[in-house]
Design an enzyme around this catalytic site. Structure first.
Site, short mmCIF file in Angstrom:
data_model
loop_
_atom_site.label_atom_id
_atom_site.label_comp_id
_atom_site.label_asym_id
_atom_site.label_seq_id
_atom_site.Cartn_x
_atom_site.Cartn_y
_atom_site.Cartn_z
N SER A 165 0.83 -1.20 0.00
CA SER A 165 0.00 0.00 0.00
C SER A 165 0.86 1.25 0.00
O SER A 165 2.06 1.19 0.26
CB SER A 165 -0.90 0.01 1.22
N LYS A 166 0.25 2.35 -0.31
CA LYS A 166 0.95 3.63 -0.33
C LYS A 166 1.67 3.88 1.00
O LYS A 166 2.75 4.44 1.03
CB LYS A 166 -0.06 4.77 -0.56
#
Length: 488
Positions: free
Chosen positions: A258-259
């Site tokens: 994920s970011k």
RNA sequence: GGCGAGUUCGUCUAGCGGUCUAGGACGCUGGCCUCUCACGCCGGUAACAAGGGUUCGAGUCCCUUACUCGCUACCA
């Protein structure tokens, strides 16, 4: 299995709800590789049946990123083939036409249950702790005419698949083998939503068939939906495609990528300075390998080595360190013309115009920088001091290189350089060597202070080459300019 | 909870019953090269999840357990 023998037609079918995740990119890539390896067709289908989550910007980014990676689709948005439209939202008539068949055959039924009732059923199931949860099939046996009367009267309904109550549904997964589910754990899934749009399950099955898909290569989060899809193919009397479920890509420490855990989208990696060929190469090897010890490969090499049966079923963690190393490898494989362009553009952004510089000099600089680069930006970033005197000096290096005696050394080097003619790296080296004789010291004693003076940093290409490229007058000027900061 | 999938060095992987005292790559690390930093080269570190079977022989086949992940939506 006939689909296995038909000319390959595969697809990448994203839904435009967010950025192109590297996991999605790899799915696209495997489809693309498989199509190219077999002389088949790779098409792009946009699964925009969820109107709430639809995102116009995401769609644009998706196509831009796919193109940046070089995964150009043979058919799809922008290059219509014969089985379009390629947006599911434009295929509503098709789904409505197809659902009628299932309604007629009794394989599907209208369901009038409200969200609230569904929630209650769910709650009860959870509390009573039954093994199998899901829709209780409340509307399963409402006669067709009665249902249609209610619809005509304005009642809203969804359409569900009538899943067999007993028996098993099995399929062969190309990379996992035989997988089977008991029908009793399969839900009567919704095919057409209350808003008239199809669900993923229905639309993808209808489209995959109508658009001639021979192999479905998709993420393994779809494995448990596959028996439902198989049942749909059966209900229609269609032949199912070859299934191939790809393992997920995990973040470095495990868990979802994920970011928050760093870069996760194709766009992130592009902005970081990764080459598309690096990302392609790295992603391909995450779950697939050609068998030998080969790792750094071109797209062409990967395509010709690509086969489905060499895909791993195991999830894989994304190791950015290795990605970095691989980017360095691919940068070194790039031709100078490309790198030159990167350098020129990067420098222009910093306000440095090198259009007047001789091409040969620029190429030499590329040659010096190439083996040191891990990211594309490294090239223009380190090229700066070839064209512009440093405006500041690395703090830590100042303390180390410009201590007692450094000014004397700088002055001596500067004087020695004045006499070098022509100012070539070989002559510069000879001059430095002569100076070590004179001062009875080592090269290491001479180089640090003037490197910092000329480049502003403590590490970089060979000093002789750097000096030659910067030019005699400028080298002398830069050393002189730094001398006041040095200790006597 | 139910169902499904997965499990070889820290990470990506090779391995498809004997050639495995388990090979390669990244990382880490020692050294060489060397004006620095890289590149390159040479070396080191480190793994078959556990327990049962099957077999003359198991990392490779089967079962069980453990752990991880996924699904369990009128999202995909």
């Amino acid at each position: 299995m006939a689909n296995e023998n038909r000319p390959v037609r595969v697809r990448f079918a994203p839904s435009p709800t967010g950025y192109l995740h590297v996991g999605g990119a790899r799915t696209a890539l495997y489809n693309y590789f498989f199509a190219k390896a077999t002389g088949g067709t790779f098409y792009l289908r946009i699964e925009d049946t969820d109107r709430k989550r639809y995102n116009e910007a995401a769609l644009k980014d998706l196509m831009r990123d796919l193109k940046w990676l070089g995964l150009q689709w043979d058919e799809g948005p922008g290059c219509e083939g014969s089985v379009g439209p390629y947006f599911q939202s434009e295929r509503l008539d098709i789904y409505h036409e197809q659902i009628k068949k299932l309604l007629d055959s009794g394989d599907a039924y209208y369901c009038f249950c409200t969200e609230e009732r569904l929630q209650e059923v769910r709650k009860e199931q959870e509390q009573s702790g039954v093994a199998v949860t899901g829709y209780d099939r409340h509307c399963r046996d409402i006669p067709r005419e009665e249902a249609e009367k209610r619809i005509a009267a304005g009642e809203k309904a969804v359409i569900r698949l009538k899943v067999p109550l007993t028996g098993v549904t099995a399929f062969e997964d190309k990379i996992r083998g035989h997988i089977e589910y008991k029908n009793e754990v399969l839900d009567d899934l919704v095919l057409i939503k209350r808003d008239g749009f199809p669900t993923y399950h229905f639309a993808s099955v209808v489209d995959d068939h109508l658009m001639g898909t021979t192999h479905v290569l998709r993420g393994d989060e779809w494995i448990s939906s596959t028996p439902k899809h198989v049942l749909l193919y059966k209900a229609f009397g269609w032949e199912a495609p070859v299934w191939c479920h790809l393992p997920v890509i995990l973040a470095a420490g495990g868990g979802k990528l994920s970011k928050r855990k760093g870069a996760a989208s194709v766009g992130d990696f592009r902005d970081l300075g990764y080459l598309p060929e690096t990302l392609l190469n790295f992603l391909a090897l995450l779950g697939w390998n050609p068998g030998g010890d080969r790792e750094v490969m071109s797209v062409q090499e990967m395509i010709s080595a690509f086969t489905l049966d060499r895909i791993n079923p195991k999830e894989a963690a994304f190791d950015e360190k290795k990605l970095q190393w691989m980017n360095g490898q691919h940068i070194r494989l790039k031709d100078d013309a490309f790198l030159l362009d990167v350098m020129k553009k990067g420098l222009a952004e910093k306000g440095i115009d090198v259009s007047g510089a001789p091409e040969a000099r620029l190429k030499e600089i590329i040659g010096l920088l190439k083996p040191r680069a891990h990211f594309l930006q490294d090239i223009p970033n380190t090229a700066v001091y070839f064209f512009r005197a440093p405006t500041e000096y690395e703090e830590k290096a100042k303390a180390k290189q410009w201590g007692a005696g450094s000014r004397t050394i700088a002055r001596a080097v500067r004087e020695e350089m004045m006499a070098v003619e022509p100012f070539t790296s070989a002559n510069i080296e000879a001059a430095f060597n002569a100076l070590t004789q004179k001062r009875n010291c080592k090269l290491g004693d001479l180089v640090g202070a003037v490197r910092l003076a000329v480049s502003g940093v403590s590490a970089g290409p060979g000093l002789w080459e750097l000096f030659e490229s910067v030019g005699k007058n400028e080298v002398i000027r830069r050393i002189a300019a730094a001398e006041p900061f040095m200790q006597e």
